[in-house]
Design a protein around this motif. Sequence first.
Motif, short mmCIF file in Angstrom:
data_model
loop_
_atom_site.label_atom_id
_atom_site.label_comp_id
_atom_site.label_asym_id
_atom_site.label_seq_id
_atom_site.Cartn_x
_atom_site.Cartn_y
_atom_site.Cartn_z
N GLU A 83 -11.47 21.81 3.89
CA GLU A 83 -11.60 21.49 2.36
C GLU A 83 -10.14 20.85 1.83
OE1 GLU A 83 -13.71 22.64 -1.85
OE2 GLU A 83 -13.66 24.15 -0.33
N ALA A 84 -9.28 21.54 2.25
CA ALA A 84 -7.91 21.39 1.61
C ALA A 84 -7.28 20.25 2.47
CB ALA A 84 -7.05 22.43 1.79
N VAL A 85 -7.81 19.69 3.78
CA VAL A 85 -7.02 18.80 4.54
C VAL A 85 -7.26 17.26 3.88
CG1 VAL A 85 -7.16 17.69 6.70
CG2 VAL A 85 -7.40 19.87 6.63
N PRO A 86 -5.96 16.83 3.72
CA PRO A 86 -6.03 15.33 2.88
C PRO A 86 -6.87 14.46 3.93
CG PRO A 86 -3.62 16.22 3.01
CD PRO A 86 -4.62 17.15 3.97
N LYS A 87 -7.64 13.69 3.28
CA LYS A 87 -8.34 12.59 4.07
C LYS A 87 -7.86 11.31 4.33
CE LYS A 87 -11.55 15.97 4.38
NZ LYS A 87 -10.89 16.95 3.59
N THR A 88 -6.39 11.01 3.89
CA THR A 88 -5.75 9.94 4.12
C THR A 88 -4.47 9.92 5.09
OG1 THR A 88 -6.10 9.46 1.72
CG2 THR A 88 -4.50 8.29 2.95
N ALA A 89 -4.49 9.20 5.99
CA ALA A 89 -3.60 9.34 7.03
C ALA A 89 -2.25 9.16 6.56
CB ALA A 89 -3.66 8.00 8.03
N GLU A 90 -1.23 9.98 7.02
CA GLU A 90 0.24 9.92 6.72
C GLU A 90 0.84 9.12 7.77
OE1 GLU A 90 3.41 13.23 5.92
OE2 GLU A 90 1.50 13.64 4.85
N VAL A 91 1.44 8.01 7.36
CA VAL A 91 2.32 7.18 8.52
C VAL A 91 3.64 6.68 8.19
CG1 VAL A 91 -0.16 6.34 9.33
CG2 VAL A 91 1.04 4.91 7.67
N ILE A 92 4.39 6.25 9.06
CA ILE A 92 5.65 5.79 8.78
C ILE A 92 5.49 4.45 8.05
CG2 ILE A 92 7.83 4.97 9.88
CD1 ILE A 92 7.17 6.53 12.49
N PRO A 93 6.29 4.48 6.73
CA PRO A 93 6.05 3.07 6.01
C PRO A 93 6.70 2.17 6.82
CG PRO A 93 7.06 5.01 4.68
CD PRO A 93 6.86 5.37 5.87
N LYS A 94 6.05 0.85 6.60
CA LYS A 94 6.33 -0.60 7.34
C LYS A 94 6.39 -1.51 6.31
CE LYS A 94 5.12 1.53 11.17
NZ LYS A 94 4.20 2.53 10.82
N ALA A 95 7.52 -2.45 6.57
CA ALA A 95 7.71 -3.67 5.96
C ALA A 95 6.83 -4.59 6.45
CB ALA A 95 9.35 -3.97 6.19
N LYS A 96 6.61 -5.66 5.66
CA LYS A 96 5.92 -6.82 5.95
C LYS A 96 6.35 -7.37 7.24
CE LYS A 96 3.76 -7.86 1.44
NZ LYS A 96 3.53 -8.61 0.32
N GLY A 97 5.64 -7.72 8.20
CA GLY A 97 5.99 -8.47 9.33
C GLY A 97 4.72 -8.59 10.59
N LYS A 98 5.17 -8.70 11.53
CA LYS A 98 4.46 -8.81 12.81
C LYS A 98 3.90 -7.33 13.05
CE LYS A 98 6.00 -13.12 14.91
NZ LYS A 98 6.30 -13.68 16.02
N MET A 99 2.48 -7.46 13.17
CA MET A 99 1.83 -6.09 13.57
C MET A 99 0.63 -6.24 14.16
SD MET A 99 1.95 -4.06 9.77
CE MET A 99 3.68 -3.99 8.67
N LYS A 100 0.16 -5.09 14.92
CA LYS A 100 -0.93 -5.05 15.76
C LYS A 100 -1.78 -3.69 15.59
CE LYS A 100 1.41 -5.80 19.67
NZ LYS A 100 1.47 -6.12 21.05
N VAL A 101 -2.93 -4.09 15.37
CA VAL A 101 -3.82 -2.82 15.19
C VAL A 101 -4.98 -2.93 15.84
CG1 VAL A 101 -5.48 -1.81 13.32
CG2 VAL A 101 -3.28 -2.66 12.58
N GLN A 102 -5.25 -1.76 16.49
CA GLN A 102 -6.71 -1.58 17.51
C GLN A 102 -7.45 -0.75 16.61
OE1 GLN A 102 -5.78 -0.48 21.25
NE2 GLN A 102 -4.02 -1.92 21.60
N MET A 103 -8.78 -1.25 16.46
CA MET A 103 -9.77 -0.33 15.98
C MET A 103 -11.13 -0.19 16.92
SD MET A 103 -10.33 -2.26 12.14
CE MET A 103 -8.96 -2.04 10.88
N ASP A 104 -11.88 0.89 16.77
CA ASP A 104 -12.82 1.09 17.62
C ASP A 104 -13.50 2.33 16.97
OD1 ASP A 104 -14.78 1.00 19.61
OD2 ASP A 104 -13.62 2.03 21.12
#
Length: 250
Positions: A83-104
Motif C-alpha cells: 500500500e505504501a509503495v509509490p505508484k510513479t516511476a522514479e527515473v533520471i531526469p532528462k533534457a529535451k532531445g532525441k529519445m527512444k521509448v519502447q512500450m508493450d
Amino acid sequence: MTCPTCGSHEISKNGTTRRGKQNYKCRDCHRQFVEDPQWKPKDKDTLSLVDLLLLEKIPLAGIARVTGVSNSWLQHYVNDSYEAVPKTAEVIPKAKGKMKVQMDELWSFVDNKGNKQWVWLAIDADTREVIGCHIGNRSRESAIALWQSIPGVYRQCAKVYTDYWEAYVDVIPSKRHIAVGKESGLTSYIERLNNTLRQRISRLVRKTLSFSRKLENHIGAIWMFIHEYNRQIREKLAEKEDPIFFSVLY
C-alpha cells in the motif's frame, strides 16, 4: 521487574490477560505488559530479509518458512508494504532531445484466470529504465493511462516503438509513433523486460500457485520490483560513469 518502556521498577500487578497470564502495570508511565510475551516486535534483520525476499520469485508461504515469521504477520506486513509503495516511476531526469521509448503489455490475472489484468510498460531504450507503468485491462483507456504515466519530456520528444495493438494508435501522436513487429528488434528491450518480470515476480508466472488475490497487492508487488529494478540501473550507470547519469548531477 522492569518496565519495557521507561525502565521503571515501580511495577504492580494488574489482573490477568484473556489467556490467563499475569498482567503488570508501570506506576510511572502506566504501560501494561506481561512477562515473556508471546508476540515480540520483529528485529531489523528479519524485516530487511523479508523485504529482499519479496523481490524474488518466492511465494509468501516460502518467505514465512525461511524467516520463521507467521503467515498472518507476513500477510499484514505485505499489505502495508504494498500500500505504501509509490505508484510513479522514479527515473533520471532528462533534457529535451532525441529519445527512444519502447512500450508493450503482458497478460496476468488476479484471483482467477477470468479476471485478466494487463501490465502496460514503457522503458527508455537508452538507459533501460522503466519510465511508466499501468495495470488494467487491454483497452484504449489503459493505453492512455500508460501514456500519462511517463514523464512529460518523453511525451514531447521521444519516438515510441510498439507492436501493432490498435490502442496505441489512438493515443500516441502519429508523427512519433512507430508500430513494428518482433523481427525488427526495435522492441527487444521491453520484451526482455517482460521475461524478467515473469522470472522474478511469482505472481506473473504463467502457471503459478502464487497468484494475487487482491488487485492492490498485485499492483504493489509489480511497482516494488520496478523501483528496485530502476535503482539497480542507476547504480550500474554510476559505476560505469555513464554520461547520461552524470549530466544530471553537474
